[in-house]
Every structure is written in C-alpha cells, then in structure tokens.
Scaffold this motif. Structure first.
Motif, PDB file in Angstrom:
ATOM      1  N   GLN A   1       0.725  -0.746  -0.218  1.00 53.29           N
ATOM      2  CA  GLN A   1       0.003   0.288  -0.477  1.00 53.29           C
ATOM      3  C   GLN A   1       0.937   1.127   0.411  1.00 53.29           C
ATOM      4  O   GLN A   1       0.690   2.379  -1.090  1.00 53.29           O
ATOM      5  CB  GLN A   1      -0.750  -0.560   1.237  1.00 53.29           C
ATOM      6  CG  GLN A   1      -2.396  -1.115   1.111  1.00 53.29           C
ATOM      7  CD  GLN A   1      -2.650  -1.244   2.330  1.00 53.29           C
ATOM      8  OE1 GLN A   1      -2.290  -1.244   3.544  1.00 53.29           O
ATOM      9  NE2 GLN A   1      -4.362  -1.587   2.061  1.00 53.29           N
TER      10      GLN A   1
ATOM     11  N   ASN B   1       1.075   3.708  -2.749  1.00 57.40           N
ATOM     12  CA  ASN B   1       0.706   5.478  -2.858  1.00 57.40           C
ATOM     13  C   ASN B   1       1.713   6.190  -2.170  1.00 57.40           C
ATOM     14  O   ASN B   1       1.528   7.263  -1.658  1.00 57.40           O
ATOM     15  CB  ASN B   1      -0.474   5.105  -1.572  1.00 57.40           C
ATOM     16  CG  ASN B   1      -1.667   4.338  -2.300  1.00 57.40           C
ATOM     17  OD1 ASN B   1      -2.216   4.759  -3.189  1.00 57.40           O
ATOM     18  ND2 ASN B   1      -1.997   3.164  -1.694  1.00 57.40           N
TER      19      ASN B   1
ATOM     20  N   ALA C   1      -3.347   5.679  -9.886  1.00 55.70           N
ATOM     21  CA  ALA C   1      -2.711   4.403  -9.501  1.00 55.70           C
ATOM     22  C   ALA C   1      -1.901   3.630 -10.679  1.00 55.70           C
ATOM     23  O   ALA C   1      -1.179   2.364 -10.217  1.00 55.70           O
ATOM     24  CB  ALA C   1      -4.165   4.038  -9.182  1.00 55.70           C
TER      25      ALA C   1
ATOM     26  N   LEU D   1      -6.032   1.646  -2.919  1.00 57.37           N
ATOM     27  CA  LEU D   1      -5.907   2.331  -4.702  1.00 57.37           C
ATOM     28  C   LEU D   1      -7.509   3.027  -4.473  1.00 57.37           C
ATOM     29  O   LEU D   1      -7.864   3.958  -4.948  1.00 57.37           O
ATOM     30  CB  LEU D   1      -5.420   1.023  -5.042  1.00 57.37           C
ATOM     31  CG  LEU D   1      -4.153   0.316  -5.640  1.00 57.37           C
ATOM     32  CD1 LEU D   1      -4.008  -0.488  -6.585  1.00 57.37           C
ATOM     33  CD2 LEU D   1      -3.630   1.909  -5.560  1.00 57.37           C
TER      34      LEU D   1
ATOM     35  N   GLY E   1      -7.602   6.180  -2.959  1.00 56.88           N
ATOM     36  CA  GLY E   1      -6.889   7.192  -2.939  1.00 56.88           C
ATOM     37  C   GLY E   1      -8.624   8.305  -4.455  1.00 56.88           C
ATOM     38  O   GLY E   1      -8.064   9.124  -4.095  1.00 56.88           O
TER      39      GLY E   1
ATOM     40  N   LEU F   1      -4.655   5.827   4.089  1.00 51.88           N
ATOM     41  CA  LEU F   1      -4.726   5.209   2.219  1.00 51.88           C
ATOM     42  C   LEU F   1      -3.495   3.929   2.877  1.00 51.88           C
ATOM     43  O   LEU F   1      -3.621   2.991   2.186  1.00 51.88           O
ATOM     44  CB  LEU F   1      -2.943   5.680   2.206  1.00 51.88           C
ATOM     45  CG  LEU F   1      -3.453   7.405   0.429  1.00 51.88           C
ATOM     46  CD1 LEU F   1      -2.577   7.483  -0.007  1.00 51.88           C
ATOM     47  CD2 LEU F   1      -4.580   6.592  -0.166  1.00 51.88           C
TER      48      LEU F   1
END
Length: 280
Positions: free
Chosen positions: A66, A70, A132, A162, A165, A229
């Motif tokens: 993750q 991100n 992404a 994601l 996001g 996130l």
C-alpha cells in the motif's frame, strides 16, 4: 443541474491544462513508486535496529505494498497536482473573465457552485485512476523482476487502498477549489495552497515529532491522507513506539471524515463568498 454539471465538465476537459498536469503527475507517481520499490530488501534501512527489525521494506507485506503503490500521495508530491488544478479551475474563470458569462447563463449562483464542486470531484477521481495506474506501472517491474517478490496485487486490501485514493484526490482537489474561491488571484492562491501543502505541513510534522506531540500530528491534512491509504500496518510484527501510534486514527474513515471537513469548510466558505461578491 445536470446541464450545469455537463457545462462545468466541458470547461475542464476542453483545455490542455487537465491532461498536461495529469501527465506530469503520472510521471512523478511512477518515479516515486519506483524509488520506494527499489528499497525492498535493503538491510541498511533498519532505523538502528539489529537485523533490520525496524525496516518495513525488509519484505513486501500488504501494508508495504500500500505504501509503495501510494508513495507519491504519502510523500505529498502527487497531491500538489490536484491541489493546484483545483485552484486554477476557479481562479482561471476570474482571470479570463468567464465567470460573468457563467453566472449570466445560470443566474442561481449556488447551482453554479455545486456544479463546479461536482465537476472538480469527478476530475479528482479521474486523476486518482491515472495516478494508481502510473504507480503500479512504475513499481511492479522492479518488485517482480528486480526484487523477485510478489506484487500482492491480488490482495483486496491493496485495491481497497487504491480505491480510497479516489476519495483522497477528490477531496484534495476540492480543497484547492475552496482556496481558489477564497483567494481569487491565481498566482497568490496557487502559491499559498502549494506552500501550505509542501512547506508548512512538513514544518509542522517536524516540530510535532521533535516535541513528541504525536496526538496533534494526526490532524495535519497530509497525515490524515496517509492514515486513509495505509489500511494495514507496514510495520506489523515489528517493534514500534506505542506513543507514535497516537498520530493515527483507529480507522481510515475517521481520518477521511476530518479531511472531508477541511474541504467542506473551505469549499462552502468560498462558495458563500462567491455568491455574495460582485463580478465584472
């Protein structure tokens, strides 16, 4: 309302600004994700612990995946693009004097403001998808072919991060939009928004860390974003200072609500002033 939203979306996507900034953001996202992926298996990043016990990059866990996918957002570099675009989408109307025609074609200013906010949020969501895709494209070759570790793209938690996001980008673009409505001068608004996101937040994080004010850190917008996130702990199973956990909310949606509140205050305040101001 539907016609007003369609009109605002056409304003965004009929110019080169949105895709020009989108390409720049994609490049930044890919490079940062590549840099984070290159840290996997680096035994020298052990934060002073023997055997690398304090190193979340020792192997690819869900939380580390993750973080890598991100990385541009966590490092706040990618957030500068939706933030700046949000500012420019409204200040550009004042700069080029198109706001008058907008209000003449749709006399109810609140309809205009709500339509603009929806269009801005949709644009932010599109940016999140591009971000992404660029991050995955940059990180996966290094993870798979250089570090020889699984990409973990089959893990639901990775895709959940994601997906979150998308919400993050929409919120940050609305924050920029709110700043642009409050400060109509385009250059000043962009400098203030980017200066806060890139400089003031960093300074606050350093001060709060030095003073051990961890509970105050979790209210910083950038920290809230990271909290949203990283839904799995990248340091799970490792030795972590319990006091440092105070800088995180227990659930990602709690951090999200606070970030939404920031965006709502800026956007609603800016919209209220815009409905009261004269335009030329």
């Amino acid at each position: 309302m539907i016609g007003a939203i369609r009109s605002e979306l056409r304003k965004v996507f009929s110019t080169r600004l949105w895709w020009g900034m989108g390409l720049g953001m994609a490049l930044v996202a890919a490079l940062i994700a590549m840099g984070f992926a290159a840290l996997l298996g680096n035994a020298n990043m052990d934060n002073g612990d023997n055997g690398g016990q304090g190193n979340p990059f020792a192997k690819l866990t869900v939380g580390t995946a993750q973080l890598i996918y991100n990385a541009g957002i966590v490092q706040q570099m990618s957030l500068l693009f939706p933030l700046a675009l949000g500012v420019m989408l409204i200040t550009g109307e004042y700069r080029h004097k198109t706001i008058s025609a907008t209000f003449l074609s749709t006399p109810n200013r609140w309809v205009v403001m709500i339509s603009k906010m929806i269009a801005v949020a949709i644009t932010g969501a599109l940016y999140a998808v591009v971000h992404a895709a660029a991050s995955i494209a940059g990180a996966v070759p290094i993870i798979k072919f250089v570090k020889h570790q699984p990409t973990l793209l089959g893990e639901p938690k990775v895709w959940e991060s994601l997906g979150i996001g998308i919400l993050v980008f929409a919120i940050w673009m609305l924050i920029g939009f709110g700043v642009g409505m409050l400060i109509r001068n385009q250059i000043a608004a962009v400098l203030i928004a980017v200066g806060f996101a890139f400089i003031i937040q960093t300074a606050l994080s350093i001060i709060f860390t030095v003073k051990h004010w961890y509970s105050a850190m979790k209210w910083i917008p950038g920290q809230l974003t990271s909290n949203m996130l990283i839904t799995s702990d990248p340091t799970a199973g490792q030795s972590v200072d319990p006091a440092a956990q105070a800088q995180y909310f227990d659930h990602w949606w709690q951090a999200g609500l606070v970030l939404v509140l920031y965006a709502a205050v800026l956007a609603i305040s800016g919209a209220f002033l815009t409905t009261r101001r004269d335009v030329t």
